[in-house]
Design a protein around this motif. Structure first.
Motif, short mmCIF file in Angstrom:
data_model
loop_
_atom_site.label_atom_id
_atom_site.label_comp_id
_atom_site.label_asym_id
_atom_site.label_seq_id
_atom_site.Cartn_x
_atom_site.Cartn_y
_atom_site.Cartn_z
N ASN A 34 0.66 -1.20 -0.03
CA ASN A 34 -0.14 0.09 0.13
C ASN A 34 0.94 1.01 -0.07
OD1 ASN A 34 -2.74 0.37 -0.18
ND2 ASN A 34 -3.23 -0.35 1.70
N LYS A 68 2.53 2.09 -3.45
CA LYS A 68 1.61 2.74 -4.30
C LYS A 68 1.94 4.43 -4.32
CE LYS A 68 -2.77 1.99 -3.70
NZ LYS A 68 -4.26 1.10 -3.41
N CYS A 69 2.15 4.75 -3.13
CA CYS A 69 2.25 6.38 -3.01
C CYS A 69 3.72 6.61 -3.24
CB CYS A 69 1.34 6.82 -2.08
SG CYS A 69 1.26 5.99 -0.41
N SER A 87 3.98 -5.43 -10.11
CA SER A 87 4.25 -4.15 -10.69
C SER A 87 3.00 -3.85 -11.68
CB SER A 87 5.73 -4.69 -11.59
OG SER A 87 5.50 -5.06 -12.86
N VAL A 97 0.05 -3.78 -11.24
CA VAL A 97 -0.98 -3.20 -10.45
C VAL A 97 -0.35 -1.72 -10.15
CG1 VAL A 97 -2.07 -3.39 -8.23
CG2 VAL A 97 -1.89 -5.32 -9.18
N LEU A 98 0.73 -1.72 -9.61
CA LEU A 98 1.40 -0.39 -9.10
C LEU A 98 1.71 0.47 -10.33
CD1 LEU A 98 3.94 -1.89 -6.44
CD2 LEU A 98 1.69 -0.62 -6.08
N ASN A 99 1.55 -0.10 -11.37
CA ASN A 99 1.73 0.56 -12.72
C ASN A 99 3.29 0.87 -12.87
OD1 ASN A 99 1.30 1.46 -15.48
ND2 ASN A 99 0.40 3.37 -14.60
#
Ligand code: C2E
Ligand code: CA
Ligand code: CA
Ligand code: CA
Length: 277
Positions: free
Chosen positions: A191, A194-195, A225, A227-229
């Motif tokens: 999580n 992601k940021c 990777s 999903v996290l782009n």
């Protein structure tokens, strides 16, 4: 008094004294080697496995010895961390990397350079200000400097590391999450990722070794990777079969002996940096 001092040594465990002595010797050896510029950086190309284009290089520490052998980082880095000399050593690595980039910029070589940063180094109070100072001394495009940071960050340090990475990213540097899959991984951590201002994830060699048979972990990392782009790079690619598997599964970027071993800078430039017209 001198006699007394001598006698006092008897109170210590002899092996402990020997260990302390050895540590002191090693510590001064490393510090002296930095001062005398005995260390050097070897460069290994990072490639687009689809087009065979060289995208950049990773700088890897080497310690040439009188007999012509090279001491590898596995022998130096953990020791330097333990002895508390990783900061001067890491600073030398960063400065030398800036010198290489400045030289490349001057010669019209547009490749970025990836540098390994110890988390201990990153967590030093003055890491950012030191880096800013380096960027003033060596006017390079900060985007060409990529910091590879291993994912093995202690949970206590996570918040602090997140803040530091944001600051580094704001300076224009690229952040690479190294040895992905080896360290602290929980869903909560994902999580955070992601940021995080991360530009690339590198899959550790140990997972590439298993390909094409044992592909479970690489599949998982690949989907994370996605999903996290975030783009991913495979480390330690040694065989055609591994490269083929990676390309078939959408992993384009790679580094490994299949393409080239780490080379002295001159050899790297001769092979991968054709003279600019
Ligand atoms: P790393 O960051 O995971 O770097 C990749 C390691 O895999 C390098 O080992 C590289 O030479 C090796 N390698 C690359 N492709 C292949 C391959 O196809 N087959 C095999 N068998 N090996 C391959 P190296 O240079 O011995 O470095 C080991 C580790 O030491 C690095 O792992 C990195 O964590 C650390 N390190 C290296 N240079 C520095 C440095 O300047 N500063 C810091 N803090 N750590 C460094
Ligand atoms: Ca690395
Ligand atoms: Ca690493
Ligand atoms: Ca690795």
């Amino acid at each position: 008094a001198h006699r007394e001092g001598k006698n006092q040594i008897l109170f210590f465990e002899p092996s402990l004294t020997e260990r302390t002595q050895k540590r002191l010797t090693q510590e001064s050896e490393i510090l002296l080697a930095i001062e005398q510029r005995q260390f050097t950086l070897f460069l290994q190309p990072q490639v687009d496995m689809q087009t065979h284009q060289v995208l950049g290089a990773e700088a890897l520490l080497r310690w040439p010895q009188r007999d012509g052998s090279l001491v590898l980082p596995a022998e130096v880095i953990p020791l330097a961390e333990e002895l508390g000399v990783i900061v001067p050593l890491g600073n030398w690595v960063l400065e030398e990397s800036c010198r290489i980039l400045a030289r490349w910029q001057h010669q019209g070589i547009k490749l970025p350079l990836a540098v390994n940063i110890s988390v201990l180094q990153l967590l030093q109070q003055d890491f950012i200000s030191h880096l800013k100072q380096l960027l003033v001394q060596h006017p390079i495009d900060p985007g060409k400097l990529q910091l590879e940071i291993t994912e093995t960050v202690r949970i206590n340090d996570l918040e602090q590391v997140l803040g530091l990475l944001r600051e580094l990213h704001d300076l224009g540097l690229s952040i690479v999450l190294d040895d992905f899959g080896m360290g602290y991984s929980s869903l909560n951590y994902l999580n955070h990722l992601k940021c995080l201002p991360i530009d690339l994830i590198k899959i550790d060699k140990s997972f590439i070794d298993g390909l094409p048979q044992d592909d479970a972990i690489v599949r998982i990392i690949s989907s994370i990777s996605g999903v996290l782009n975030l783009p991913i790079m495979a480390e330690g690619v040694e065989t055609d079969a591994q490269r083929d598997w990676l390309l078939q599964h959408g992993i384009r970027y790679g580094q490994g002996f299949l393409f080239a071993e780490p080379l002295a800078r001159e050899a790297f430039e001769a092979r991968f940096c054709p003279p600019v017209q």
